[in-house]
Design a protein around this motif. Structure first.
Motif, PDB file in Angstrom:
ATOM      1  N   PHE A 188       0.819  -1.216   0.000  1.00 27.89           N
ATOM      2  CA  PHE A 188       0.000   0.000   0.000  1.00 27.89           C
ATOM      3  C   PHE A 188       0.853   1.267   0.000  1.00 27.89           C
ATOM      4  N   ASP A 189       2.085   1.145   0.462  1.00 28.17           N
ATOM      5  CA  ASP A 189       2.981   2.303   0.470  1.00 28.17           C
ATOM      6  C   ASP A 189       3.327   2.758  -0.944  1.00 28.17           C
ATOM      7  N   GLY A 190       3.133   1.861  -1.930  1.00 27.77           N
ATOM      8  CA  GLY A 190       3.505   2.200  -3.299  1.00 27.77           C
ATOM      9  C   GLY A 190       2.340   2.415  -4.240  1.00 27.77           C
ATOM     10  N   VAL A 191       1.102   2.511  -3.704  1.00 34.38           N
ATOM     11  CA  VAL A 191      -0.070   2.695  -4.564  1.00 34.38           C
ATOM     12  C   VAL A 191      -0.952   3.817  -4.014  1.00 34.38           C
ATOM     13  N   ASP A 192      -1.876   4.268  -4.851  1.00 32.39           N
ATOM     14  CA  ASP A 192      -2.800   5.323  -4.457  1.00 32.39           C
ATOM     15  C   ASP A 192      -4.115   4.791  -3.910  1.00 32.39           C
ATOM     16  N   ALA A 193      -4.408   3.516  -4.211  1.00 34.12           N
ATOM     17  CA  ALA A 193      -5.711   2.966  -3.833  1.00 34.12           C
ATOM     18  C   ALA A 193      -5.620   1.451  -3.745  1.00 34.12           C
ATOM     19  N   VAL A 194      -6.637   0.860  -3.108  1.00 34.11           N
ATOM     20  CA  VAL A 194      -6.760  -0.599  -3.058  1.00 34.11           C
ATOM     21  C   VAL A 194      -8.203  -0.977  -3.352  1.00 34.11           C
ATOM     22  N   LEU A 195      -8.360  -2.029  -4.131  1.00 38.34           N
ATOM     23  CA  LEU A 195      -9.663  -2.638  -4.374  1.00 38.34           C
ATOM     24  C   LEU A 195      -9.617  -4.054  -3.807  1.00 38.34           C
ATOM     25  N   SER A 196     -10.449  -4.319  -2.816  1.00 37.79           N
ATOM     26  CA  SER A 196     -10.514  -5.657  -2.240  1.00 37.79           C
ATOM     27  C   SER A 196     -11.615  -6.460  -2.913  1.00 37.79           C
ATOM     28  N   CYS A 197     -11.219  -7.563  -3.543  1.00 37.19           N
ATOM     29  CA  CYS A 197     -12.157  -8.534  -4.106  1.00 37.19           C
ATOM     30  C   CYS A 197     -12.087  -9.831  -3.315  1.00 37.19           C
ATOM     31  N   LEU A 198     -11.811  -9.688  -2.035  1.00 34.01           N
ATOM     32  CA  LEU A 198     -11.657 -10.820  -1.121  1.00 34.01           C
ATOM     33  C   LEU A 198     -12.994 -11.167  -0.470  1.00 34.01           C
ATOM     34  N   PRO A 199     -13.100 -12.357   0.149  1.00 28.45           N
ATOM     35  CA  PRO A 199     -14.282 -12.657   0.952  1.00 28.45           C
ATOM     36  C   PRO A 199     -14.492 -11.567   2.010  1.00 28.45           C
ATOM     37  N   TYR A 200     -15.746 -11.271   2.295  1.00 24.49           N
ATOM     38  CA  TYR A 200     -16.082 -10.108   3.123  1.00 24.49           C
ATOM     39  C   TYR A 200     -15.391 -10.110   4.485  1.00 24.49           C
ATOM     40  N   HIS A 201     -15.145 -11.303   5.051  1.00 31.29           N
ATOM     41  CA  HIS A 201     -14.614 -11.352   6.416  1.00 31.29           C
ATOM     42  C   HIS A 201     -13.147 -10.898   6.495  1.00 31.29           C
ATOM     43  N   LEU A 202     -12.499 -10.710   5.357  1.00 35.34           N
ATOM     44  CA  LEU A 202     -11.115 -10.225   5.352  1.00 35.34           C
ATOM     45  C   LEU A 202     -11.031  -8.709   5.196  1.00 35.34           C
ATOM     46  N   ASN A 203     -12.146  -8.071   4.895  1.00 35.76           N
ATOM     47  CA  ASN A 203     -12.101  -6.655   4.522  1.00 35.76           C
ATOM     48  C   ASN A 203     -11.875  -5.701   5.690  1.00 35.76           C
ATOM     49  N   ILE A 204     -12.246  -6.101   6.884  1.00 34.62           N
ATOM     50  CA  ILE A 204     -11.984  -5.218   8.026  1.00 34.62           C
ATOM     51  C   ILE A 204     -10.482  -5.026   8.198  1.00 34.62           C
ATOM     52  N   GLY A 205      -9.727  -6.116   8.133  1.00 33.10           N
ATOM     53  CA  GLY A 205      -8.273  -6.017   8.252  1.00 33.10           C
ATOM     54  C   GLY A 205      -7.660  -5.205   7.132  1.00 33.10           C
ATOM     55  N   VAL A 206      -8.118  -5.434   5.910  1.00 37.42           N
ATOM     56  CA  VAL A 206      -7.587  -4.697   4.756  1.00 37.42           C
ATOM     57  C   VAL A 206      -7.901  -3.207   4.874  1.00 37.42           C
ATOM     58  N   SER A 207      -9.126  -2.885   5.269  1.00 40.11           N
ATOM     59  CA  SER A 207      -9.509  -1.472   5.378  1.00 40.11           C
ATOM     60  C   SER A 207      -8.709  -0.759   6.464  1.00 40.11           C
ATOM     61  N   ASN A 208      -8.378  -1.466   7.529  1.00 39.34           N
ATOM     62  CA  ASN A 208      -7.555  -0.858   8.589  1.00 39.34           C
ATOM     63  C   ASN A 208      -6.180  -0.454   8.053  1.00 39.34           C
ATOM     64  N   VAL A 209      -5.580  -1.343   7.265  1.00 44.25           N
ATOM     65  CA  VAL A 209      -4.252  -1.051   6.717  1.00 44.25           C
ATOM     66  C   VAL A 209      -4.339   0.082   5.691  1.00 44.25           C
ATOM     67  N   ALA A 210      -5.384   0.068   4.864  1.00 43.43           N
ATOM     68  CA  ALA A 210      -5.564   1.137   3.879  1.00 43.43           C
ATOM     69  C   ALA A 210      -5.748   2.491   4.563  1.00 43.43           C
ATOM     70  N   HIS A 211      -6.520   2.501   5.637  1.00 41.26           N
ATOM     71  CA  HIS A 211      -6.744   3.738   6.391  1.00 41.26           C
ATOM     72  C   HIS A 211      -5.443   4.271   6.958  1.00 41.26           C
ATOM     73  N   ALA A 212      -4.643   3.370   7.524  1.00 42.48           N
ATOM     74  CA  ALA A 212      -3.360   3.783   8.095  1.00 42.48           C
ATOM     75  C   ALA A 212      -2.413   4.305   7.013  1.00 42.48           C
ATOM     76  N   ALA A 213      -2.513   3.748   5.800  1.00 44.30           N
ATOM     77  CA  ALA A 213      -1.644   4.175   4.705  1.00 44.30           C
ATOM     78  C   ALA A 213      -2.133   5.459   4.048  1.00 44.30           C
ATOM     79  N   GLY A 214      -3.370   5.862   4.337  1.00 45.77           N
ATOM     80  CA  GLY A 214      -3.913   7.092   3.772  1.00 45.77           C
ATOM     81  C   GLY A 214      -4.277   7.000   2.305  1.00 45.77           C
TER      82      GLY A 214
END
Length: 354
Positions: A58-84
């Motif tokens: 995430f440090d090298g991109v502007d955005a993330v699109l999660s196409c993962l099962p829904y139960h993994l998205n809380i963790g992914v969104s936390n990291v995206a939020h921290a990365a801004g």
């Protein structure tokens, strides 16, 4: 926004990544099982539950699109939020969306969950119809992702995530009924629907409305979402989940269902949205009804459920890049203009008649 990480390279994720490449984004695909030789973009094999590994990407991109099962998205969104960075996903899960909405209060980028087909595209269509009325008394949204050539009593094929389908069939559903916002059980309120003479049955499933009940409370008296299936499906699934008690083991239920009804290539996605109300003092009804079939995209035949889902989220991402949507905070699907979405490179697929 020029670069984006796409997490999960299944049928939907792989297509979304290709559509983003075709729309001039730099894409990093993330999937521990993917073969990099099959993709035209960079692919990384990491554990998406590893926050440090995600943060490095995430440090090298502007955005993330999660196409993962829904139960993994809380963790992914936390990291995206921290990365801004900007965050997009396809989830129908209400608790996951509520978590992401809380993150949006302090986010540096846009937090945009629920950008798939339902919730997602169907809500954009519904909002477009509602806006045409001076006073809207009802908006009924229906979506059915089905095999074109059904077999067996169930008449179904699991072209979508089994975790997502089981979740939708069992979790409570938010509606507005007679001006009151309330929760009702899934797999209730069965009705018959006809599309070009084809009989279907529809029943409540969770998550399809996204945030629309909050948005339209006090503005639309009746608002609900249902899933459409071939006749007979409803009774069999009620028997499976409730009489056989498979609701007590969701993971095993999903495994059994996919084993019995595997995915098909020839599918169809029906979208039926109807709104009623007053226009210039006269009672009127507006409808959006379409059946979407597989399309040839980037040299391959893509299933209807894959391209309608991936197409919706990629169109939204295009609109954010072009400055037609906010670049910060929380994005509601009903705030996305349908004409603008259909005018994007990817959104134009909804107008194709292949």
């Amino acid at each position: 926004m020029k670069s984006i990480a796409v997490l999960g390279l299944g049928k939907v994720g792989a297509l979304a990544a290709q559509l983003l490449v075709d729309s001039d984004f730099t894409v990093i695909g993330v999937d521990s099982m993917a073969d990099p030789a099959k993709f035209s973009h960079d692919v990384r094999a990491i554990d998406v539950k590893d926050a440090d590994a995600l943060a490095e990407i995430f440090d090298g991109v502007d955005a993330v699109l999660s196409c993962l099962p829904y139960h993994l998205n809380i963790g992914v969104s936390n990291v995206a939020h921290a990365a801004g960075i900007h965050y997009f996903d396809l989830t129908e899960d209400v608790p996951t969306t509520n978590h992401i909405r809380n993150l949006a209060v302090t986010s540096q980028g846009l937090m945009a969950p629920q950008c798939g087909l339902a919730p997602g595209f169907v809500g954009i269509v519904g909002a477009n119809l509602i806006a045409q009325f001076d006073e809207c008394r009802s908006c009924r949204m229906r979506v059915g992702a089905l095999p074109q050539n059904p077999t067996g009593l169930m008449g179904y094929a699991f072209n979508w995530s089994p975790e997502g389908v089981v979740n939708e069939y069992l979790n409570d559903c938010e509606v507005i009924e007679d001006g009151e916002r309330k929760w009702v059980s899934a797999m209730e309120w069965r009705e018959q629907i006809y599309i070009e003479g084809l009989q279907l049955e529809a029943f409540t499933t969770s998550g399809g409305l996204g945030t629309m009940c909050e948005t339209y409370l006090g503005k639309v008296a009746n608002l609900d979402y249902k899933t459409m299936r071939y006749p007979g499906h409803f009774d069999l699934m009620n028997f499976f989940f409730h009489e056989l008690l498979m609701r007590e083991n969701r993971e095993e239920a999903g495994r059994i269902l996919v084993h019995a009804k595997p995915p098909v290539d020839q599918d169809i996605v029906y979208v039926h949205v109807a709104a009623e109300g007053l226009i210039d003092g006269k009672m009127s009804r507006k409808e959006f009804v379409n059946g979407y079939k597989p399309l040839m995209i980037a040299g391959e035949s893509r299933t209807a459920i894959a391209w309608t889902t991936a197409g919706s989220v990629v169109s939204v991402i295009e609109l954010v890049r072009e400055g037609q949507l906010p670049s910060k905070g929380f994005l509601k699907q009903e705030d996305i203009p349908l004409p603008a979405l259909l005018s994007t490179r990817t959104g134009s697929f909804y107008n194709r008649k292949d």
